[in-house]
Scaffold this motif. Sequence first.
Motif, short mmCIF file in Angstrom:
data_model
loop_
_atom_site.label_atom_id
_atom_site.label_comp_id
_atom_site.label_asym_id
_atom_site.label_seq_id
_atom_site.Cartn_x
_atom_site.Cartn_y
_atom_site.Cartn_z
N GLU A 254 1.59 -17.12 -52.55
CA GLU A 254 2.30 -18.34 -52.11
C GLU A 254 3.17 -18.06 -50.88
N VAL A 255 3.81 -16.90 -50.86
CA VAL A 255 4.63 -16.53 -49.69
C VAL A 255 3.74 -16.38 -48.46
N GLY A 256 2.61 -15.72 -48.63
CA GLY A 256 1.69 -15.52 -47.52
C GLY A 256 1.18 -16.82 -46.96
N ARG A 257 0.85 -17.74 -47.83
CA ARG A 257 0.39 -19.07 -47.40
C ARG A 257 1.46 -19.75 -46.55
N GLN A 258 2.70 -19.68 -46.99
CA GLN A 258 3.78 -20.33 -46.25
C GLN A 258 4.00 -19.67 -44.89
N ILE A 259 3.88 -18.37 -44.83
CA ILE A 259 4.04 -17.65 -43.56
C ILE A 259 3.00 -18.10 -42.55
N THR A 260 1.76 -18.23 -42.99
CA THR A 260 0.72 -18.65 -42.05
C THR A 260 0.96 -20.08 -41.58
N LEU A 261 1.40 -20.94 -42.46
CA LEU A 261 1.67 -22.33 -42.06
C LEU A 261 2.78 -22.40 -41.02
N GLU A 262 3.81 -21.57 -41.18
CA GLU A 262 4.97 -21.65 -40.30
C GLU A 262 4.80 -20.92 -38.98
N HIS A 263 3.96 -19.86 -38.96
CA HIS A 263 3.93 -19.00 -37.77
C HIS A 263 2.55 -18.84 -37.13
N TYR A 264 1.47 -19.05 -37.88
CA TYR A 264 0.15 -18.69 -37.35
C TYR A 264 -0.88 -19.81 -37.45
N SER A 265 -0.49 -21.00 -37.80
CA SER A 265 -1.44 -22.10 -37.96
C SER A 265 -1.93 -22.60 -36.61
N ASN A 266 -3.07 -23.29 -36.63
CA ASN A 266 -3.60 -23.91 -35.42
C ASN A 266 -2.56 -24.79 -34.75
N GLU A 267 -1.87 -25.56 -35.55
CA GLU A 267 -0.90 -26.50 -35.00
C GLU A 267 0.20 -25.78 -34.23
N VAL A 268 0.72 -24.71 -34.81
CA VAL A 268 1.80 -23.95 -34.17
C VAL A 268 1.32 -23.29 -32.88
N ILE A 269 0.16 -22.62 -32.95
CA ILE A 269 -0.33 -21.86 -31.79
C ILE A 269 -0.83 -22.79 -30.69
N SER A 270 -1.44 -23.91 -31.04
CA SER A 270 -1.90 -24.86 -30.01
C SER A 270 -0.72 -25.37 -29.19
N LYS A 271 0.41 -25.65 -29.84
CA LYS A 271 1.61 -26.09 -29.11
C LYS A 271 2.10 -25.00 -28.17
N GLN A 272 2.05 -23.76 -28.64
CA GLN A 272 2.47 -22.64 -27.80
C GLN A 272 1.58 -22.53 -26.56
N LEU A 273 0.28 -22.65 -26.76
CA LEU A 273 -0.66 -22.60 -25.63
C LEU A 273 -0.43 -23.75 -24.66
N ALA A 274 -0.19 -24.94 -25.20
CA ALA A 274 0.05 -26.11 -24.35
C ALA A 274 1.27 -25.90 -23.47
N ASN A 275 2.33 -25.33 -24.03
CA ASN A 275 3.53 -25.05 -23.25
C ASN A 275 3.24 -24.09 -22.10
N ILE A 276 2.46 -23.06 -22.40
CA ILE A 276 2.13 -22.07 -21.37
C ILE A 276 1.31 -22.70 -20.25
N ILE A 277 0.28 -23.46 -20.62
CA ILE A 277 -0.61 -24.05 -19.61
C ILE A 277 0.14 -25.07 -18.76
N HIS A 278 0.95 -25.90 -19.37
CA HIS A 278 1.73 -26.86 -18.58
C HIS A 278 2.72 -26.15 -17.66
N GLY A 279 3.29 -25.05 -18.13
CA GLY A 279 4.20 -24.29 -17.29
C GLY A 279 3.51 -23.71 -16.07
N LEU A 280 2.27 -23.25 -16.24
CA LEU A 280 1.51 -22.72 -15.12
C LEU A 280 1.18 -23.81 -14.11
N LYS A 281 0.82 -24.98 -14.60
CA LYS A 281 0.48 -26.09 -13.71
C LYS A 281 1.69 -26.54 -12.90
#
Length: 367
Positions: free
Chosen positions: A338-365
Amino acid sequence: MTIKPNRTRERQRRIRVAALTTGKRDPSARFRIRQHIGALENFGIDVTEHWPVIDKHAGLPSVIADHIPGFTRNFFNTAWFIAKMSARIPGLASTYTSDLVWLNRELTVGKYTLERFITKPFILDIDDAVWLAKPHGVRTIDTLGRNACAVIAGNDFLASWFAGKSNNVHVVPTAIDTDRFRPDINHVRKNNKFTIGWTGSGGNLKYLYAIEPAIKRILEEFDAQILVIAETPPKFESIDPRYVSYCKWSPLSESEALRDIDLGLMPLPDNDWTRGKCSFKMLQYMSTGIPVVVSPVGMNVQVLARGDSGLSAESVTDWYEAMKALITDRQRCTDMGEVGRQITLEHYSNEVISKQLANIIHGLKQN
Protein backbone atom coordinates in the motif's frame (compact mmCIF):
# COMPACT_ATOMS: atom_id res chain seq x y z
CA MET A 1 6.49 27.49 -12.91
CA THR A 2 3.55 25.14 -13.28
CA ILE A 3 1.91 24.82 -16.68
CA LYS A 4 -1.85 24.31 -16.64
CA PRO A 5 -3.97 23.45 -19.68
CA ASN A 6 -5.67 26.50 -21.19
CA ARG A 7 -7.58 25.51 -24.28
CA THR A 8 -8.71 29.06 -25.12
CA ARG A 9 -5.15 29.95 -26.10
CA GLU A 10 -4.17 26.64 -27.68
CA ARG A 11 -3.75 27.91 -31.21
CA GLN A 12 -1.40 30.71 -30.17
CA ARG A 13 0.97 28.68 -28.04
CA ARG A 14 1.07 25.12 -29.41
CA ILE A 15 4.56 23.69 -29.64
CA ARG A 16 5.44 21.16 -32.32
CA VAL A 17 7.87 18.47 -31.19
CA ALA A 18 9.38 15.76 -33.38
CA ALA A 19 10.37 12.74 -31.24
CA LEU A 20 13.03 10.49 -32.73
CA THR A 21 12.76 7.24 -30.80
CA THR A 22 14.61 3.94 -30.74
CA GLY A 23 11.93 1.56 -32.01
CA LYS A 24 8.27 0.62 -31.87
CA ARG A 25 8.68 -1.99 -29.11
CA ASP A 26 11.64 -0.43 -27.31
CA PRO A 27 10.88 0.16 -23.58
CA SER A 28 12.74 3.47 -23.53
CA ALA A 29 10.63 4.83 -26.38
CA ARG A 30 7.39 3.49 -24.88
CA PHE A 31 7.86 4.73 -21.33
CA ARG A 32 10.03 7.83 -21.71
CA ILE A 33 8.15 9.43 -24.62
CA ARG A 34 5.21 7.60 -26.16
CA GLN A 35 3.10 7.28 -23.03
CA HIS A 36 3.25 11.08 -22.53
CA ILE A 37 2.12 12.16 -26.00
CA GLY A 38 -1.60 12.27 -25.20
CA ALA A 39 -1.13 14.11 -21.90
CA LEU A 40 1.22 16.68 -23.45
CA GLU A 41 -1.47 17.61 -25.98
CA ASN A 42 -3.45 19.04 -23.07
CA PHE A 43 -0.54 21.38 -22.37
CA GLY A 44 -0.35 22.72 -25.91
CA ILE A 45 2.48 20.41 -26.97
CA ASP A 46 2.00 18.30 -30.10
CA VAL A 47 4.50 15.44 -30.14
CA THR A 48 4.85 13.38 -33.30
CA GLU A 49 6.87 10.23 -32.77
CA HIS A 50 9.09 8.83 -35.52
CA TRP A 51 10.48 5.37 -34.91
CA PRO A 52 12.64 3.59 -37.53
CA VAL A 53 11.16 0.63 -39.39
CA ILE A 54 14.34 -1.21 -38.42
CA ASP A 55 14.86 -1.14 -34.66
CA LYS A 56 18.04 0.57 -33.53
CA HIS A 57 19.21 -2.53 -31.65
CA ALA A 58 18.30 -5.03 -34.37
CA GLY A 59 21.16 -7.20 -35.55
CA LEU A 60 21.61 -8.71 -38.98
CA PRO A 61 18.56 -10.97 -39.56
CA SER A 62 19.32 -14.61 -38.79
CA VAL A 63 17.98 -15.69 -42.19
CA ILE A 64 21.00 -13.85 -43.60
CA ALA A 65 23.54 -14.12 -40.78
CA ASP A 66 23.19 -17.92 -40.51
CA HIS A 67 23.76 -18.56 -44.20
CA ILE A 68 26.39 -16.14 -45.46
CA PRO A 69 30.05 -17.13 -45.94
CA GLY A 70 32.36 -15.67 -43.33
CA PHE A 71 34.33 -13.57 -45.81
CA THR A 72 31.15 -11.69 -46.82
CA ARG A 73 30.05 -10.83 -43.26
CA ASN A 74 31.65 -7.37 -43.25
CA PHE A 75 29.86 -6.51 -46.48
CA PHE A 76 26.46 -7.56 -45.14
CA ASN A 77 27.03 -5.81 -41.79
CA THR A 78 27.86 -2.60 -43.64
CA ALA A 79 24.79 -2.96 -45.85
CA TRP A 80 22.64 -3.54 -42.75
CA PHE A 81 24.06 -0.45 -41.08
CA ILE A 82 23.26 1.63 -44.17
CA ALA A 83 19.72 0.24 -44.17
CA LYS A 84 19.28 1.20 -40.51
CA MET A 85 20.56 4.70 -41.22
CA SER A 86 18.19 5.03 -44.18
CA ALA A 87 15.30 4.12 -41.90
CA ARG A 88 16.08 7.25 -39.89
CA ILE A 89 15.75 9.67 -42.82
CA PRO A 90 11.93 10.18 -42.69
CA GLY A 91 12.14 11.10 -39.01
CA LEU A 92 15.01 13.48 -39.59
CA ALA A 93 13.13 15.14 -42.44
CA SER A 94 10.19 15.79 -40.10
CA THR A 95 12.37 17.82 -37.76
CA TYR A 96 12.55 20.70 -40.23
CA THR A 97 8.89 21.58 -39.57
CA SER A 98 9.08 21.20 -35.77
CA ASP A 99 9.86 23.71 -33.04
CA LEU A 100 11.85 21.21 -30.97
CA VAL A 101 13.31 17.74 -31.41
CA TRP A 102 13.08 15.12 -28.64
CA LEU A 103 15.96 12.69 -29.15
CA ASN A 104 15.53 9.31 -27.44
CA ARG A 105 19.21 8.50 -26.81
CA GLU A 106 21.64 8.43 -29.73
CA LEU A 107 20.42 7.37 -33.18
CA THR A 108 22.93 4.51 -33.46
CA VAL A 109 24.43 2.58 -30.55
CA GLY A 110 27.82 4.02 -29.65
CA LYS A 111 28.14 6.22 -32.74
CA TYR A 112 27.57 9.86 -33.65
CA THR A 113 25.93 9.72 -37.06
CA LEU A 114 22.92 11.53 -38.49
CA GLU A 115 22.39 13.68 -35.41
CA ARG A 116 24.59 16.30 -37.10
CA PHE A 117 21.68 16.94 -39.51
CA ILE A 118 19.28 18.00 -36.75
CA THR A 119 19.00 21.75 -37.31
CA LYS A 120 16.37 22.57 -34.69
CA PRO A 121 17.01 22.78 -30.93
CA PHE A 122 16.90 19.29 -29.49
CA ILE A 123 16.33 17.66 -26.10
CA LEU A 124 18.53 14.66 -25.33
CA ASP A 125 16.60 12.06 -23.28
CA ILE A 126 18.76 9.51 -21.46
CA ASP A 127 17.59 6.65 -19.25
CA ASP A 128 20.66 4.39 -19.24
CA ALA A 129 24.42 4.83 -19.03
CA VAL A 130 24.58 4.76 -22.81
CA TRP A 131 28.03 6.37 -22.89
CA LEU A 132 29.38 2.92 -21.98
CA ALA A 133 28.36 1.58 -25.41
CA LYS A 134 31.08 0.64 -27.87
CA PRO A 135 32.73 1.76 -30.05
CA HIS A 136 32.49 5.51 -29.33
CA GLY A 137 29.84 5.89 -26.63
CA VAL A 138 31.64 8.48 -24.49
CA ARG A 139 32.48 10.72 -27.43
CA THR A 140 28.99 10.35 -28.92
CA ILE A 141 27.02 11.17 -25.77
CA ASP A 142 29.46 13.92 -24.81
CA THR A 143 28.89 15.59 -28.21
CA LEU A 144 25.11 15.22 -27.98
CA GLY A 145 25.05 16.57 -24.42
CA ARG A 146 27.02 19.65 -25.44
CA ASN A 147 24.87 20.29 -28.52
CA ALA A 148 21.47 19.71 -26.87
CA CYS A 149 19.43 22.65 -25.65
CA ALA A 150 18.51 20.47 -22.66
CA VAL A 151 19.29 17.04 -21.26
CA ILE A 152 16.54 15.03 -19.58
CA ALA A 153 18.08 12.30 -17.43
CA GLY A 154 16.19 9.49 -15.76
CA ASN A 155 18.06 9.69 -12.44
CA ASP A 156 20.70 11.64 -10.52
CA PHE A 157 23.59 9.39 -11.56
CA LEU A 158 22.86 9.97 -15.26
CA ALA A 159 22.39 13.69 -14.68
CA SER A 160 25.73 13.96 -12.87
CA TRP A 161 27.57 12.57 -15.91
CA PHE A 162 26.50 15.63 -17.90
CA ALA A 163 28.00 18.07 -15.40
CA GLY A 164 30.26 20.39 -17.38
CA LYS A 165 28.73 19.23 -20.66
CA SER A 166 25.34 20.92 -20.38
CA ASN A 167 24.09 23.76 -18.20
CA ASN A 168 20.47 22.69 -18.63
CA VAL A 169 20.07 19.21 -17.15
CA HIS A 170 16.77 18.00 -15.69
CA VAL A 171 16.15 14.81 -13.70
CA VAL A 172 12.88 13.29 -14.89
CA PRO A 173 12.11 9.74 -13.69
CA THR A 174 10.57 7.19 -16.01
CA ALA A 175 6.83 7.39 -15.39
CA ILE A 176 4.66 4.44 -14.50
CA ASP A 177 1.15 4.04 -15.88
CA THR A 178 -0.64 3.73 -12.54
CA ASP A 179 -3.95 2.96 -14.25
CA ARG A 180 -2.52 -0.09 -16.01
CA PHE A 181 -0.16 -1.20 -13.24
CA ARG A 182 -2.55 -1.26 -10.30
CA PRO A 183 -3.91 -3.67 -7.70
CA ASP A 184 -7.11 -5.46 -8.61
CA ILE A 185 -9.10 -6.98 -5.76
CA ASN A 186 -11.22 -8.88 -8.29
CA HIS A 187 -8.22 -10.54 -9.93
CA VAL A 188 -8.45 -14.36 -9.79
CA ARG A 189 -5.04 -15.86 -9.10
CA LYS A 190 -3.85 -19.06 -10.72
CA ASN A 191 -2.96 -20.60 -7.34
CA ASN A 192 -2.74 -19.68 -3.66
CA LYS A 193 0.98 -20.30 -3.14
CA PHE A 194 3.13 -17.39 -2.04
CA THR A 195 4.64 -16.13 -5.28
CA ILE A 196 7.95 -14.37 -5.68
CA GLY A 197 8.17 -12.56 -9.00
CA TRP A 198 10.58 -11.02 -11.46
CA THR A 199 9.85 -9.19 -14.72
CA GLY A 200 12.33 -7.98 -17.31
CA SER A 201 14.15 -8.76 -20.52
CA GLY A 202 15.76 -12.11 -21.11
CA GLY A 203 19.16 -10.46 -21.26
CA ASN A 204 18.81 -9.38 -17.63
CA LEU A 205 17.93 -12.81 -16.23
CA LYS A 206 21.62 -13.09 -15.31
CA TYR A 207 20.90 -10.74 -12.39
CA LEU A 208 18.21 -13.08 -11.12
CA TYR A 209 20.49 -16.10 -11.48
CA ALA A 210 23.02 -14.35 -9.22
CA ILE A 211 20.69 -14.83 -6.22
CA GLU A 212 19.44 -18.28 -7.24
CA PRO A 213 20.72 -20.00 -4.05
CA ALA A 214 18.62 -17.67 -1.89
CA ILE A 215 15.53 -18.13 -4.06
CA LYS A 216 15.95 -21.91 -4.08
CA ARG A 217 16.14 -22.02 -0.30
CA ILE A 218 13.01 -19.87 0.12
CA LEU A 219 10.98 -21.88 -2.38
CA GLU A 220 11.85 -25.20 -0.76
CA GLU A 221 11.44 -24.08 2.86
CA PHE A 222 8.10 -22.35 2.34
CA ASP A 223 6.69 -24.34 -0.61
CA ALA A 224 6.45 -21.08 -2.55
CA GLN A 225 6.87 -20.46 -6.27
CA ILE A 226 8.65 -17.99 -8.51
CA LEU A 227 6.96 -16.39 -11.51
CA VAL A 228 9.24 -15.06 -14.25
CA ILE A 229 7.80 -12.66 -16.83
CA ALA A 230 10.17 -12.32 -19.79
CA GLU A 231 10.36 -12.91 -23.52
CA THR A 232 12.38 -16.10 -22.91
CA PRO A 233 11.92 -18.75 -20.19
CA PRO A 234 14.40 -18.81 -17.29
CA LYS A 235 17.09 -21.49 -17.11
CA PHE A 236 17.81 -22.00 -13.43
CA GLU A 237 20.66 -24.35 -12.57
CA SER A 238 19.42 -25.71 -9.25
CA ILE A 239 15.77 -24.74 -8.75
CA ASP A 240 13.32 -27.59 -9.27
CA PRO A 241 11.07 -26.74 -12.25
CA ARG A 242 7.97 -27.53 -10.17
CA TYR A 243 8.62 -24.29 -8.25
CA VAL A 244 8.88 -22.20 -11.41
CA SER A 245 6.11 -20.52 -13.41
CA TYR A 246 6.72 -18.61 -16.61
CA CYS A 247 4.68 -15.98 -18.43
CA LYS A 248 5.83 -14.87 -21.85
CA TRP A 249 6.21 -11.10 -21.76
CA SER A 250 4.07 -8.82 -23.88
CA PRO A 251 2.88 -5.24 -23.30
CA LEU A 252 -0.57 -6.64 -22.59
CA SER A 253 0.34 -9.67 -20.44
CA GLU A 254 2.82 -8.00 -18.09
CA SER A 255 0.46 -5.88 -16.00
CA GLU A 256 -2.01 -8.76 -15.59
CA ALA A 257 0.70 -11.28 -14.68
CA LEU A 258 2.14 -8.98 -12.02
CA ARG A 259 -1.10 -9.33 -10.07
CA ASP A 260 -0.17 -12.96 -9.41
CA ILE A 261 2.93 -11.85 -7.50
CA ASP A 262 3.21 -11.38 -3.72
CA LEU A 263 6.81 -10.10 -3.65
CA GLY A 264 8.80 -8.43 -6.43
CA LEU A 265 12.57 -8.83 -6.87
CA MET A 266 15.10 -6.49 -8.47
CA PRO A 267 18.64 -7.81 -7.94
CA LEU A 268 21.50 -5.84 -9.52
CA PRO A 269 25.28 -5.73 -9.25
CA ASP A 270 26.77 -2.35 -8.38
CA ASN A 271 28.50 -0.81 -11.40
CA ASP A 272 28.19 2.20 -13.70
CA TRP A 273 25.70 0.46 -15.98
CA THR A 274 23.31 -0.57 -13.21
CA ARG A 275 23.62 2.80 -11.44
CA GLY A 276 22.21 4.28 -14.62
CA LYS A 277 19.04 2.19 -14.39
CA CYS A 278 15.86 4.05 -13.49
CA SER A 279 14.20 1.56 -11.08
CA PHE A 280 11.37 0.91 -13.53
CA LYS A 281 10.98 -2.74 -12.56
CA MET A 282 10.75 -1.69 -8.92
CA LEU A 283 8.12 0.95 -9.74
CA GLN A 284 6.04 -1.59 -11.68
CA TYR A 285 5.85 -3.79 -8.60
CA MET A 286 5.09 -0.87 -6.29
CA SER A 287 2.38 0.55 -8.55
CA THR A 288 0.71 -2.87 -8.53
CA GLY A 289 0.72 -2.88 -4.73
CA ILE A 290 3.54 -5.42 -4.41
CA PRO A 291 6.27 -5.12 -1.74
CA VAL A 292 9.82 -5.26 -3.07
CA VAL A 293 13.25 -6.60 -2.26
CA VAL A 294 15.88 -4.76 -4.30
CA SER A 295 19.60 -4.21 -4.50
CA PRO A 296 20.59 -0.85 -2.94
CA VAL A 297 22.02 0.41 -6.22
CA GLY A 298 21.52 3.80 -7.83
CA MET A 299 17.97 5.10 -7.93
CA ASN A 300 16.66 2.09 -5.98
CA VAL A 301 18.06 3.68 -2.82
CA GLN A 302 16.18 6.94 -3.43
CA VAL A 303 12.89 5.17 -4.11
CA LEU A 304 13.18 3.04 -0.96
CA ALA A 305 13.91 6.16 1.07
CA ARG A 306 10.48 7.62 0.17
CA GLY A 307 8.67 5.16 2.44
CA ASP A 308 8.47 1.64 3.82
CA SER A 309 7.74 -0.08 0.52
CA GLY A 310 10.25 -2.90 0.74
CA LEU A 311 13.69 -4.10 1.81
CA SER A 312 17.18 -3.93 0.37
CA ALA A 313 19.60 -6.84 0.05
CA GLU A 314 23.22 -7.19 -1.05
CA SER A 315 24.66 -10.65 -0.30
CA VAL A 316 22.91 -13.92 -1.05
CA THR A 317 22.32 -14.28 2.70
CA ASP A 318 20.75 -10.82 2.76
CA TRP A 319 18.39 -11.82 -0.02
CA TYR A 320 17.32 -14.95 1.82
CA GLU A 321 16.72 -13.06 5.08
CA ALA A 322 14.78 -10.26 3.36
CA MET A 323 12.50 -12.66 1.48
CA LYS A 324 12.00 -14.74 4.62
CA ALA A 325 11.07 -11.64 6.65
CA LEU A 326 8.26 -10.85 4.24
CA ILE A 327 7.02 -14.34 3.41
CA THR A 328 6.52 -14.92 7.16
CA ASP A 329 4.70 -11.62 7.73
CA ARG A 330 1.85 -11.27 5.25
CA GLN A 331 0.46 -8.17 6.95
CA ARG A 332 3.78 -6.43 6.51
CA CYS A 333 3.66 -7.37 2.83
CA THR A 334 0.22 -5.82 2.51
CA ASP A 335 1.27 -2.65 4.34
CA MET A 336 4.40 -2.24 2.21
CA GLY A 337 2.39 -2.78 -0.96
CA GLU A 338 0.00 0.00 0.00
CA VAL A 339 2.87 2.38 0.78
CA GLY A 340 4.53 1.57 -2.53
CA ARG A 341 1.33 2.21 -4.44
CA GLN A 342 0.98 5.63 -2.81
CA ILE A 343 4.59 6.54 -3.58
CA THR A 344 4.14 5.83 -7.27
CA LEU A 345 0.93 7.86 -7.40
CA GLU A 346 2.58 10.86 -5.74
CA HIS A 347 5.99 10.85 -7.42
CA TYR A 348 6.18 8.61 -10.51
CA SER A 349 2.75 8.53 -12.17
CA ASN A 350 2.13 9.56 -15.77
CA GLU A 351 0.21 12.57 -14.55
CA VAL A 352 3.06 13.83 -12.37
CA ILE A 353 5.83 13.25 -14.93
CA SER A 354 3.84 14.61 -17.90
CA LYS A 355 3.42 17.93 -16.03
CA GLN A 356 7.14 17.99 -15.32
CA LEU A 357 7.92 17.43 -19.01
CA ALA A 358 5.44 20.12 -20.06
CA ASN A 359 7.13 22.64 -17.78
CA ILE A 360 10.53 21.83 -19.28
CA ILE A 361 9.35 22.04 -22.89
CA HIS A 362 7.49 25.31 -22.36
CA GLY A 363 10.55 26.74 -20.63
CA LEU A 364 12.72 25.86 -23.62
CA LYS A 365 10.28 27.46 -26.04
CA GLN A 366 10.16 30.67 -24.01
CA ASN A 367 13.94 30.86 -24.07
